[in-house]
Design a protein around this motif. Structure first.
Motif, PDB file in Angstrom:
ATOM      1  N   LEU A 226      -4.629   0.697  45.347  1.00  0.00           N
ATOM      2  CA  LEU A 226      -6.045   0.357  45.393  1.00  0.00           C
ATOM      3  C   LEU A 226      -6.284  -1.116  45.095  1.00  0.00           C
ATOM      4  O   LEU A 226      -7.034  -1.783  45.789  1.00  0.00           O
ATOM      5  CB  LEU A 226      -6.821   1.209  44.373  1.00  0.00           C
ATOM      6  N   GLU A 227      -5.661  -1.637  44.025  1.00  0.00           N
ATOM      7  CA  GLU A 227      -5.903  -3.023  43.642  1.00  0.00           C
ATOM      8  C   GLU A 227      -4.839  -3.491  42.653  1.00  0.00           C
ATOM      9  O   GLU A 227      -4.213  -2.692  41.963  1.00  0.00           O
ATOM     10  CB  GLU A 227      -7.294  -3.179  43.015  1.00  0.00           C
ATOM     11  N   PHE A 228      -4.663  -4.799  42.602  1.00  0.00           N
ATOM     12  CA  PHE A 228      -3.708  -5.428  41.695  1.00  0.00           C
ATOM     13  C   PHE A 228      -4.428  -5.981  40.465  1.00  0.00           C
ATOM     14  O   PHE A 228      -5.577  -6.413  40.528  1.00  0.00           O
ATOM     15  CB  PHE A 228      -3.024  -6.620  42.373  1.00  0.00           C
ATOM     16  N   THR A 229      -3.698  -6.032  39.360  1.00  0.00           N
ATOM     17  CA  THR A 229      -4.067  -6.827  38.188  1.00  0.00           C
ATOM     18  C   THR A 229      -2.872  -7.728  37.879  1.00  0.00           C
ATOM     19  O   THR A 229      -1.960  -7.325  37.153  1.00  0.00           O
ATOM     20  CB  THR A 229      -4.412  -5.940  36.979  1.00  0.00           C
ATOM     21  N   PRO A 230      -2.836  -8.960  38.441  1.00  0.00           N
ATOM     22  CA  PRO A 230      -1.689  -9.854  38.237  1.00  0.00           C
ATOM     23  C   PRO A 230      -1.839 -10.684  36.964  1.00  0.00           C
ATOM     24  O   PRO A 230      -1.856 -11.916  36.988  1.00  0.00           O
ATOM     25  CB  PRO A 230      -1.732 -10.724  39.497  1.00  0.00           C
ATOM     26  N   ARG A 231      -1.923 -10.014  35.841  1.00  0.00           N
ATOM     27  CA  ARG A 231      -2.174 -10.609  34.521  1.00  0.00           C
ATOM     28  C   ARG A 231      -2.104  -9.465  33.529  1.00  0.00           C
ATOM     29  O   ARG A 231      -1.858  -8.312  33.911  1.00  0.00           O
ATOM     30  CB  ARG A 231      -3.571 -11.253  34.477  1.00  0.00           C
TER      31      ARG A 231
ATOM     32  N   LEU B 217      -3.985 -12.020  44.819  1.00  0.00           N
ATOM     33  CA  LEU B 217      -3.890 -10.563  44.888  1.00  0.00           C
ATOM     34  C   LEU B 217      -5.103  -9.892  44.264  1.00  0.00           C
ATOM     35  O   LEU B 217      -5.536  -8.827  44.702  1.00  0.00           O
ATOM     36  CB  LEU B 217      -2.629 -10.078  44.173  1.00  0.00           C
ATOM     37  N   GLU B 218      -5.673 -10.523  43.216  1.00  0.00           N
ATOM     38  CA  GLU B 218      -6.847  -9.951  42.562  1.00  0.00           C
ATOM     39  C   GLU B 218      -8.145 -10.469  43.158  1.00  0.00           C
ATOM     40  O   GLU B 218      -9.096  -9.698  43.334  1.00  0.00           O
ATOM     41  CB  GLU B 218      -6.814 -10.255  41.064  1.00  0.00           C
ATOM     42  N   GLU B 219      -8.216 -11.733  43.488  1.00  0.00           N
ATOM     43  CA  GLU B 219      -9.482 -12.314  43.910  1.00  0.00           C
ATOM     44  C   GLU B 219      -9.787 -12.066  45.389  1.00  0.00           C
ATOM     45  O   GLU B 219     -10.924 -12.183  45.808  1.00  0.00           O
ATOM     46  CB  GLU B 219      -9.500 -13.808  43.615  1.00  0.00           C
ATOM     47  N   ASP B 220      -8.757 -11.728  46.182  1.00  0.00           N
ATOM     48  CA  ASP B 220      -8.931 -11.522  47.624  1.00  0.00           C
ATOM     49  C   ASP B 220      -8.269 -10.200  47.995  1.00  0.00           C
ATOM     50  O   ASP B 220      -7.075 -10.133  48.278  1.00  0.00           O
ATOM     51  CB  ASP B 220      -8.308 -12.687  48.388  1.00  0.00           C
ATOM     52  N   ARG B 221      -9.052  -9.128  47.992  1.00  0.00           N
ATOM     53  CA  ARG B 221      -8.482  -7.794  48.213  1.00  0.00           C
ATOM     54  C   ARG B 221      -7.916  -7.630  49.623  1.00  0.00           C
ATOM     55  O   ARG B 221      -6.983  -6.862  49.835  1.00  0.00           O
ATOM     56  CB  ARG B 221      -9.535  -6.728  47.919  1.00  0.00           C
ATOM     57  N   GLY B 222      -8.488  -8.344  50.588  1.00  0.00           N
ATOM     58  CA  GLY B 222      -7.930  -8.296  51.934  1.00  0.00           C
ATOM     59  C   GLY B 222      -6.518  -8.865  51.958  1.00  0.00           C
ATOM     60  O   GLY B 222      -5.611  -8.293  52.580  1.00  0.00           O
TER      61      GLY B 222
ATOM     62  N   ILE C 188       2.151  -7.330  35.430  1.00  0.00           N
ATOM     63  CA  ILE C 188       1.449  -7.130  36.697  1.00  0.00           C
ATOM     64  C   ILE C 188       1.292  -5.631  36.909  1.00  0.00           C
ATOM     65  O   ILE C 188       2.200  -4.845  36.626  1.00  0.00           O
ATOM     66  CB  ILE C 188       2.159  -7.808  37.883  1.00  0.00           C
ATOM     67  N   ASP C 189       0.138  -5.240  37.395  1.00  0.00           N
ATOM     68  CA  ASP C 189      -0.263  -3.839  37.458  1.00  0.00           C
ATOM     69  C   ASP C 189      -0.787  -3.560  38.861  1.00  0.00           C
ATOM     70  O   ASP C 189      -1.466  -4.392  39.459  1.00  0.00           O
ATOM     71  CB  ASP C 189      -1.360  -3.625  36.397  1.00  0.00           C
ATOM     72  N   ILE C 190      -0.466  -2.373  39.379  1.00  0.00           N
ATOM     73  CA  ILE C 190      -1.037  -1.954  40.654  1.00  0.00           C
ATOM     74  C   ILE C 190      -1.610  -0.549  40.474  1.00  0.00           C
ATOM     75  O   ILE C 190      -0.902   0.391  40.093  1.00  0.00           O
ATOM     76  CB  ILE C 190      -0.001  -2.012  41.800  1.00  0.00           C
ATOM     77  N   ASN C 191      -2.917  -0.432  40.675  1.00  0.00           N
ATOM     78  CA  ASN C 191      -3.603   0.844  40.499  1.00  0.00           C
ATOM     79  C   ASN C 191      -3.571   1.605  41.822  1.00  0.00           C
ATOM     80  O   ASN C 191      -3.842   1.035  42.892  1.00  0.00           O
ATOM     81  CB  ASN C 191      -5.047   0.593  40.067  1.00  0.00           C
ATOM     82  N   CYS C 192      -3.236   2.892  41.754  1.00  0.00           N
ATOM     83  CA  CYS C 192      -3.006   3.678  42.972  1.00  0.00           C
ATOM     84  C   CYS C 192      -3.697   5.031  42.881  1.00  0.00           C
ATOM     85  O   CYS C 192      -3.971   5.542  41.794  1.00  0.00           O
ATOM     86  CB  CYS C 192      -1.506   3.943  43.170  1.00  0.00           C
ATOM     87  N   ILE C 193      -3.956   5.599  44.047  1.00  0.00           N
ATOM     88  CA  ILE C 193      -4.264   7.021  44.176  1.00  0.00           C
ATOM     89  C   ILE C 193      -3.025   7.685  44.753  1.00  0.00           C
ATOM     90  O   ILE C 193      -2.479   7.224  45.771  1.00  0.00           O
ATOM     91  CB  ILE C 193      -5.467   7.260  45.102  1.00  0.00           C
ATOM     92  N   VAL C 194      -2.572   8.749  44.112  1.00  0.00           N
ATOM     93  CA  VAL C 194      -1.419   9.478  44.645  1.00  0.00           C
ATOM     94  C   VAL C 194      -1.804  10.931  44.855  1.00  0.00           C
ATOM     95  O   VAL C 194      -2.610  11.495  44.118  1.00  0.00           O
ATOM     96  CB  VAL C 194      -0.185   9.359  43.721  1.00  0.00           C
TER      97      VAL C 194
END
Length: 453
Positions: A279-284, A100-105, A265-271
């Protein structure tokens, strides 16, 4: 709770020393392994170390990994999965959650497969193809490097021109300077709104009910200008399973349970008023997010992580208000320059003034013990030598200083009051952490209906 044994493992960079120190101060046994030679002195004097983490696996009641990286394109999720299959209690990911973090696609594909809205995005392995896409579809884009160099935070670029011309210029520059290392990149259409991260602790089956909402400050200078860094500070608060959670992690809870994920686990978003766009995950663990979360825990940290790793329906009591964390850094952060580091930062002393502003510990003798911390001060790249806190490692990130309060203003006042009580030659930090919330982000999120029950 009974005394437990915690083994902390840093494979690529030493990021988890403060959590290890906190759990040790609660009376548990701790051992800390650091793989990266340049970082091995970090947390010396604060926590016991081991030179062979695998030799300590049977000793440990809980094993905690701090980052997903073992090396280029190799994650700790495989190690955590292997240990779980052997019956060990582990805080860490899986090979798929590492992706989830290393491969954004892949991350975007997983979101779409589970019904989460995403921003228009395209992955390219060829610079010229990316440039052609922008020229044929002019708009502002965000460039997100993939693979090994995605950890070079200053390479993330947020476009400003409506025709995408600045993005084209940056891609051409990256082709010349980074073409040999940047294996690919994602172009994501830029969306305006409030940037907010939703963060939860997952116990292998479900999310703990306390959900963390935080706001990152990645640019080096106040006003959100300058080069991108890993993070210069964070503001946050805790809430429940509101709309922000249900429309993101609420849709992924079943998949994470199938994976057996355990940890933060974190997911950064635009709302904005139209929707929530990941936008992206931080699975740690996030950094310095975990230090700020520790500060806001009102139940024992060791008990929580023991129960989390064992799937014991962990309970978490947290501060009912606002929190901010300020990263105090030294030259040449966020860049790498050994000469500058040697001349300005290596082994620099960290000195605490006579009294913390809220009537806490006097410095002097009170901070010479590995069992005592000044109020709101958390370790990053720091060691304890003959009773003196000193800068350690190679990165120039010695401390995170936190504050809590009933309002964001109160949290800011406490945190920056504590920063004023610290003397580190040549240090610098952002003085505007939390201001975005006060200046309108909070009002907009409330008006758009994201923070209600």
């Amino acid at each position: 709770m009974d005394t437990r044994r915690f083994l902390f493992v840093s494979m690529d960079a030493a990021l988890i020393g403060d959590l290890a120190w906190q759990i040790r101060r609660e009376g548990h046994e701790v051992k800390y392994y650091i793989e990266a030679e340049s970082d091995r002195e970090i947390a010396d004097g604060f926590v016991p170390k081991t030179d062979d983490w695998r030799a300590e696996v049977e000793w440990a009641d809980v094993i905690v990994f701090d980052d997903i990286w073992v090396g280029a394109d190799v994650g700790t999720g495989a190690l955590a999965k292997e240990l779980r299959e052997e019956g060990k209690a582990v805080v860490g990911g899986t090979p798929n959650t590492d992706r989830l973090e290393e491969d954004r696609g892949y991350a975007m594909e997983m979101l779409e497969a589970h019904g989460v809205d995403t921003i228009e995005h395209h992955v390219f392995e060829d610079f010229d193809a990316g440039i052609q896409h922008v020229q044929e579809n002019p708009a502002p884009y965000v460039i997100k490097p993939l693979g090994e160099v995605q950890n070079v935070k200053r390479l993330l670029y947020v476009g400003n021109e409506d025709d995408g011309s600045d993005v084209v210029d940056v891609l051409r520059a990256y082709k010349k300077a980074w073409g040999h290392r940047m294996k690919g990149f994602q172009l994501q259409r830029k969306v305006e709104g409030v940037e907010i991260a939703i963060c939860g602790f997952f116990d292998g089956e479900r999310f703990v009910d306390q959900i963390n909402f935080n706001f990152e400050h990645k640019k080096l200078f106040p006003g959100n200008i300058g080069p991108s860094t890993g993070e210069m500070g964070t503001s946050m608060f805790w809430g429940g399973r509101n709309r922000l959670f249900e429309e993101t992690f609420g849709k992924l809870e079943g998949w994470l349970a199938e994976e057996g994920y355990v940890g933060s686990i974190d997911i950064n978003c635009i709302v904005n008023e139209s929707g929530i766009y990941p936008l992206e995950f931080t699975p740690r663990f996030g950094y310095p997010t975990i230090a700020l979360q520790e500060e806001s825990f009102e139940s024992p940290t060791g008990q929580f992580f023991y129960d989390l790793a064992h799937g014991n329906d962990p309970e978490l009591a947290v501060h009912d208000g606002y929190q901010i964390g300020v990263r105090v850094v030294l030259p040449p952060f966020p860049f790498d320059d050994e000469k500058t580091y040697d001349e300005n930062s290596r082994n620099a002393a960290v000195v605490f003034q006579t009294e913390s502003r809220d009537g806490g510990h006097a410095s002097g003798a009170s901070v010479t013990s590995p069992g005592v911390a000044p109020d709101g001060v958390h370790l990053e790249d720091t060691k304890l030598v003959d009773g003196q806190w000193r800068v350690a490692g190679e990165s120039g990130m010695p401390l995170v200083v936190t504050g809590t309060g009933e309002t964001m203003q109160h949290a800011r006042a406490q945190a920056y009051g504590r920063v004023d009580d610290i003397v580190v030659p040549n240090c610098y930090y952002r003085d505007d952490i939390g201001e975005r919330w006060i200046e309108g982000d909070g009002d907009r999120l409330l008006a758009w209906g994201y923070l209600g029950p």
